[in-house]
Design an enzyme around this catalytic site. Structure first.
Site, PDB file in Angstrom:
ATOM      1  N   HIS A   1       9.265  -2.954   3.661  1.00 21.33           N
ATOM      2  CA  HIS A   1       8.914  -3.115   2.243  1.00 21.33           C
ATOM      3  C   HIS A   1      10.169  -3.376   1.401  1.00 21.33           C
ATOM      4  CE1 HIS A   1       5.491  -0.332   3.512  1.00 21.33           C
ATOM      5  NE2 HIS A   1       4.852  -1.359   3.011  1.00 21.33           N
TER       6      HIS A   1
ATOM      7  N   MET B   1       0.838  -1.199   0.000  1.00 25.04           N
ATOM      8  CA  MET B   1       0.000   0.000   0.000  1.00 25.04           C
ATOM      9  C   MET B   1       0.876   1.254   0.000  1.00 25.04           C
ATOM     10  SD  MET B   1      -3.401  -0.947   2.125  1.00 25.04           S
ATOM     11  CE  MET B   1      -2.790  -0.607   3.750  1.00 25.04           C
TER      12      MET B   1
HETATM   13  P1  AMP Z   1       1.581  -2.756   3.521  1.00 28.11           P
HETATM   14  O1  AMP Z   1       2.095  -1.755   2.544  1.00 28.11           O
HETATM   15  O2  AMP Z   1       1.605  -2.289   4.930  1.00 28.11           O
HETATM   16  O3  AMP Z   1       0.267  -3.367   3.103  1.00 28.11           O
HETATM   17  O4  AMP Z   1       2.625  -3.949   3.504  1.00 28.11           O
HETATM   18  C1  AMP Z   1       3.026  -4.566   2.310  1.00 28.11           C
HETATM   19  C2  AMP Z   1       3.812  -5.814   2.647  1.00 28.11           C
HETATM   20  O5  AMP Z   1       4.936  -5.459   3.458  1.00 28.11           O
HETATM   21  C3  AMP Z   1       2.990  -6.834   3.465  1.00 28.11           C
HETATM   22  O6  AMP Z   1       3.316  -8.138   3.025  1.00 28.11           O
HETATM   23  C4  AMP Z   1       3.484  -6.600   4.871  1.00 28.11           C
HETATM   24  O7  AMP Z   1       3.366  -7.728   5.703  1.00 28.11           O
HETATM   25  C5  AMP Z   1       4.943  -6.261   4.621  1.00 28.11           C
HETATM   26  N1  AMP Z   1       5.505  -5.531   5.752  1.00 28.11           N
HETATM   27  C6  AMP Z   1       5.003  -4.426   6.351  1.00 28.11           C
HETATM   28  N2  AMP Z   1       5.764  -4.056   7.408  1.00 28.11           N
HETATM   29  C7  AMP Z   1       6.767  -4.963   7.482  1.00 28.11           C
HETATM   30  C8  AMP Z   1       7.889  -5.131   8.347  1.00 28.11           C
HETATM   31  N3  AMP Z   1       8.130  -4.318   9.368  1.00 28.11           N
HETATM   32  N4  AMP Z   1       8.720  -6.185   8.114  1.00 28.11           N
HETATM   33  C9  AMP Z   1       8.475  -7.038   7.092  1.00 28.11           C
HETATM   34  N5  AMP Z   1       7.453  -6.927   6.237  1.00 28.11           N
HETATM   35  C10 AMP Z   1       6.603  -5.910   6.423  1.00 28.11           C
END
Ligand code: AMP
Length: 301
Positions: A37, A30
């Protein structure tokens, strides 16, 4: 690095990549990128975790789409952090080959969307079943349906060989793994460990909502989880005792309002009374404007 907004154009471009027999790896996001990320992107680009065959480097697709149908009424869809220029630079550095940045209209053509439209509208959705019960599922009705449906749509558009998901969103990861298995989708799901700040706070786009004081307090979430892990290593297996240990650490920080803390089987997400196999202790807490989640895996060696 190419930036594409239209579904048809992405399909066309990726068909060429497939014809050249290059594996396609995918990181759905997102946006508002942080090191978590970036780690997913680096690991995807390296290709080893997915054991992709061949010597050509994988073609890395990153999607940036703040999906309205996974936000409930009163949640932060409108205020969710957005930083397209910064994201493009970071993704380029991490080795992305294509950024897919669809508009809401492009992803949901011809649909009038309220925040929870997919639950109500005359649409086809992914029904996620029992894995979505409890934990975040209890506090964000419709969230996992919206999330699984958009990931399914993205998989249909991108058709990746492998897709990378963070363990930070543990329930999400389990739901996606089950969806891929149950619907026999030809994509390998690669889980990546949570990337943390030096004081242990799990990186999250929503950390941007925190004031300096809230940011300091937020580190107690991980401290609580670690306290339970230590007790677990000493041999405690009673769920209530393990949960209580983390709760006490977190309760010492008045800015943190725990929404839930649950101990579940790490694979099936069934609630536990006694830990016998690997377990996950997962929580959500409100701090000021931010709702943060975190978890720790308790592994039986
Ligand atoms: P989001 O943009 O928050 O929807 O996250 C996109 C992807 O990044 C998802 O697979 C999340 O689980 C992963 N993600 C977000 N924060 C972290 C983090 N601190 N460590 C590892 N992966 C993450």
């Amino acid at each position: 690095m190419e930036i594409i907004e239209r579904v048809g154009e992405v399909r066309h471009r990726l068909a060429e990549i497939r014809r050249a027999s290059r594996p396609i790896v995918f990181v759905p996001t997102m946006g508002a990128f942080h090191e978590g990320h970036i780690e997913l992107m680096r690991r995807a680009k390296a290709g080893q975790d997915a054991a992709l065959s061949g010597t050509v480097s994988p073609y890395l697709v990153v999607s940036i789409f703040v999906n309205p149908t996974q936000f409930g009424p009163g949640e932060d869809y409108r205020s969710y952090p957005r930083d397209m220029q910064g994201d493009l630079e970071k993704a380029r550095e991490a080795g992305a080959d294509l950024i897919f940045t669809p508009s809401v209209e492009e992803m949901y053509p011809g649909r009038h969307l309220s925040a929870i439209a997919l639950a109500e509208a005359d649409s086809t959705t992914v029904e996620v079943g029992k894995l979505a019960e409890g934990m975040c599922g209890s506090h964000r009705p419709g969230h996992f349906r919206g999330m699984a449906t958009v990931v399914c749509k993205l998989f249909n558009i991108i058709q990746p060989d492998a897709a990378y998901f963070g363990e930070k969103d543990y329930q999400q990861l389990k739901i996606i793994q089950r969806m891929v298995e149950d619907l026999q989708m030809p994509v390998k799901i690669v889980p990546i460990s949570t990337v943390r700040e030096p004081d242990g706070l799990a990186m999250s786009s929503r950390n941007a909502y925190l004031s300096a004081e809230e940011r300091r307090a937020a580190a107690f979430l991980h401290k609580g989880l670690k306290a339970t892990a230590t007790l677990f290593e000493k041999g405690e297996r009673n769920a209530a005792a393990l949960i209580e240990e983390a709760k006490q650490v977190i309760a010492a920080e008045p800015l943190l309002r725990l929404q839930y803390i649950e101990l579940r089987d790490a694979d099936t997400l069934q609630p536990l009374q006694t830990v016998k196999g690997n377990a996950v202790l997962a929580l959500a807490a409100q701090i000021g404007k931010a709702r943060l989640i975190d978890n720790i895996i308790l592994r039986v060696s």
